[in-house]
Design a protein around this motif. Structure first.
Motif, PDB file in Angstrom:
ATOM      1  N   THR A 165       1.074  -1.329   0.061  1.00 61.29           N
ATOM      2  CA  THR A 165       0.242  -0.083   0.034  1.00 61.29           C
ATOM      3  C   THR A 165       0.895   1.087  -0.084  1.00 61.29           C
ATOM      4  O   THR A 165       1.690   1.431   0.950  1.00 61.29           O
ATOM      5  N   VAL A 166       0.566   2.175  -0.801  1.00 62.79           N
ATOM      6  CA  VAL A 166       1.221   3.392  -1.112  1.00 62.79           C
ATOM      7  C   VAL A 166       0.383   4.600  -0.868  1.00 62.79           C
ATOM      8  O   VAL A 166      -0.738   4.804  -1.257  1.00 62.79           O
ATOM      9  N   GLY A 167       1.024   5.400   0.145  1.00 61.05           N
ATOM     10  CA  GLY A 167       0.083   6.434   0.353  1.00 61.05           C
ATOM     11  C   GLY A 167       0.888   7.776  -0.401  1.00 61.05           C
ATOM     12  O   GLY A 167       2.159   8.039  -0.347  1.00 61.05           O
ATOM     13  N   LEU A 168       0.197   8.595  -0.998  1.00 61.58           N
ATOM     14  CA  LEU A 168       0.484   9.858  -1.812  1.00 61.58           C
ATOM     15  C   LEU A 168       0.137  11.058  -1.144  1.00 61.58           C
ATOM     16  O   LEU A 168      -0.870  11.372  -1.140  1.00 61.58           O
ATOM     17  N   ALA A 169       0.926  12.154  -0.977  1.00 60.15           N
ATOM     18  CA  ALA A 169       0.593  13.294  -0.147  1.00 60.15           C
ATOM     19  C   ALA A 169       1.305  14.419  -0.743  1.00 60.15           C
ATOM     20  O   ALA A 169       2.152  14.303  -1.553  1.00 60.15           O
ATOM     21  N   PRO A 170       0.918  15.645  -0.545  1.00 60.40           N
ATOM     22  CA  PRO A 170       1.255  16.801  -1.284  1.00 60.40           C
ATOM     23  C   PRO A 170       2.632  17.176  -0.821  1.00 60.40           C
ATOM     24  O   PRO A 170       3.284  16.536   0.012  1.00 60.40           O
ATOM     25  N   GLY A 171       3.580  17.589  -1.881  1.00 60.93           N
ATOM     26  CA  GLY A 171       4.937  17.918  -1.605  1.00 60.93           C
ATOM     27  C   GLY A 171       5.806  16.716  -2.174  1.00 60.93           C
ATOM     28  O   GLY A 171       7.033  16.597  -2.084  1.00 60.93           O
ATOM     29  N   GLY A 172       5.069  15.770  -2.820  1.00 59.67           N
ATOM     30  CA  GLY A 172       5.656  14.651  -3.572  1.00 59.67           C
ATOM     31  C   GLY A 172       5.947  13.307  -2.484  1.00 59.67           C
ATOM     32  O   GLY A 172       6.854  12.942  -2.916  1.00 59.67           O
ATOM     33  N   VAL A 173       5.424  13.518  -1.549  1.00 57.11           N
ATOM     34  CA  VAL A 173       5.732  12.599  -0.647  1.00 57.11           C
ATOM     35  C   VAL A 173       5.225  10.946  -0.969  1.00 57.11           C
ATOM     36  O   VAL A 173       3.876  10.902  -1.200  1.00 57.11           O
ATOM     37  N   ALA A 174       5.729   9.858  -0.984  1.00 56.40           N
ATOM     38  CA  ALA A 174       5.061   8.648  -1.144  1.00 56.40           C
ATOM     39  C   ALA A 174       5.736   7.750   0.078  1.00 56.40           C
ATOM     40  O   ALA A 174       6.881   7.606   0.343  1.00 56.40           O
ATOM     41  N   LYS A 175       4.774   7.115   0.688  1.00 50.20           N
ATOM     42  CA  LYS A 175       5.313   6.168   1.805  1.00 50.20           C
ATOM     43  C   LYS A 175       4.611   4.848   1.614  1.00 50.20           C
ATOM     44  O   LYS A 175       3.015   4.613   1.170  1.00 50.20           O
ATOM     45  N   VAL A 176       5.246   3.758   1.900  1.00 47.41           N
ATOM     46  CA  VAL A 176       4.725   2.353   1.790  1.00 47.41           C
ATOM     47  C   VAL A 176       4.567   1.620   3.028  1.00 47.41           C
ATOM     48  O   VAL A 176       5.303   1.803   4.098  1.00 47.41           O
ATOM     49  N   TRP A 177       3.414   0.667   2.993  1.00 35.05           N
ATOM     50  CA  TRP A 177       3.149  -0.277   4.037  1.00 35.05           C
ATOM     51  C   TRP A 177       3.042  -1.500   3.300  1.00 35.05           C
ATOM     52  O   TRP A 177       2.635  -1.549   2.346  1.00 35.05           O
ATOM     53  N   LEU A 178       3.028  -2.521   4.157  1.00 37.03           N
ATOM     54  CA  LEU A 178       2.782  -3.861   4.014  1.00 37.03           C
ATOM     55  C   LEU A 178       1.739  -4.439   4.780  1.00 37.03           C
ATOM     56  O   LEU A 178       1.712  -4.085   6.193  1.00 37.03           O
ATOM     57  N   GLY A 179       0.628  -5.077   4.474  1.00 37.77           N
ATOM     58  CA  GLY A 179      -0.402  -5.789   5.158  1.00 37.77           C
ATOM     59  C   GLY A 179      -1.066  -6.850   4.333  1.00 37.77           C
ATOM     60  O   GLY A 179      -0.637  -7.205   3.556  1.00 37.77           O
ATOM     61  N   GLY A 180      -2.122  -7.566   5.151  1.00 35.66           N
ATOM     62  CA  GLY A 180      -2.694  -8.459   4.601  1.00 35.66           C
ATOM     63  C   GLY A 180      -4.129  -8.265   4.987  1.00 35.66           C
ATOM     64  O   GLY A 180      -4.762  -7.420   5.661  1.00 35.66           O
ATOM     65  N   ALA A 181      -5.048  -9.675   4.624  1.00 36.33           N
ATOM     66  CA  ALA A 181      -6.332  -9.389   4.726  1.00 36.33           C
ATOM     67  C   ALA A 181      -6.697  -9.312   6.121  1.00 36.33           C
ATOM     68  O   ALA A 181      -7.662  -8.745   6.475  1.00 36.33           O
TER      69      ALA A 181
END
Length: 228
Positions: free
Chosen positions: A163-179
């Motif tokens: 899962t990738v979160g996209l925010a103003p300023g060009g920030v991209a943060k990544v998580w790993l998860g499951g059902a």
């Protein structure tokens, strides 16, 4: 039948020479059918994903693995107009994000994710090259016991939701998860402004419009740069 088999082998050999390999389910290292690439943005910080491409550990490229509107808390999909009270909060990230996306069918474990998106809140167009660390790939292969609320019992699950979160300023943060597994942080990347602008330079610099509700939120509270 023998002739058809020969033709298939020859075709794969030609693709291998031209593209660097033929992907097959048998050659992959996954303990499940596929992993999912998902996206989301903070409340009111609306995003339009122009493209998301994946390179797996075998250097196979999967173009268009993601696009369109990601998941968000606010504004709601059916909301209309400006609310009397803003219930969302744009500051920071959701605690255990899941996002919205699709399975990257045929891919092995991810090595690189490229994403280009419009941050309509600013507006600005960004791109980011997200290298997935080996530690994350190791986690994607590890089975974990988890209590799954959907079925009301314990089961074995894998962290196959990237899962990738996209925010103003060009920030991209990544998580790993499951059902049945809560998301854990993987990495954070600072993207750069896309030199061609929105839509690869084909829209005369015009971005997709921001919703009325999000615009009103930003006019009142601003964009919380530095909180992501």
């Amino acid at each position: 039948m023998r002739k058809r088999s020969y033709m298939l082998k020859t075709g794969c050999a030609l693709l291998f020479a031209l593209l660097g390999g033929c992907a097959s389910y048998e050659s992959r290292s996954l303990p499940y059918d596929a992993w999912s690439l998902n996206f989301f943005n903070p409340d009111y910080m609306e995003v339009w994903i122009e493209t998301a491409d994946v390179v797996d550990i075998n250097d196979h490229v999967f173009r268009g693995a993601g696009s369109g509107i990601p998941s968000t808390g606010y504004p709601r999909g059916l909301s209309k107009g400006i609310p009397a009270l803003f219930k969302g909060d744009a500051k920071g990230w959701f605690e255990h994000p899941t996002g919205k996306g699709r399975y990257v069918t045929g891919a092995d474990l991810p090595r690189l994710v490229y994403v280009r998106w419009q941050s309509m809140a600013e507006p600005q167009t960004y791109e980011a090259y997200i290298e997935i660390p080996q530690s994350a790939r190791n986690t994607m292969l590890k089975d974990e016991a988890a209590f799954c609320g959907a079925v009301g019992k314990w089961k074995t699950d894998y962290r196959k939701f990237l899962t990738v979160g996209l925010a103003p300023g060009g920030v991209a943060k990544v998580w790993l998860g499951g059902a049945c597994l809560q998301s854990t942080e993987v990495t954070r990347v600072q993207g750069t402004i896309s030199p061609k602008g929105p839509y690869g330079g084909t829209s005369n610099g015009k971005h997709r419009p921001l919703s009325e509700e999000s615009k009103a939120y930003i006019d009142k509270f601003g964009i919380p740069y530095g909180s992501w």
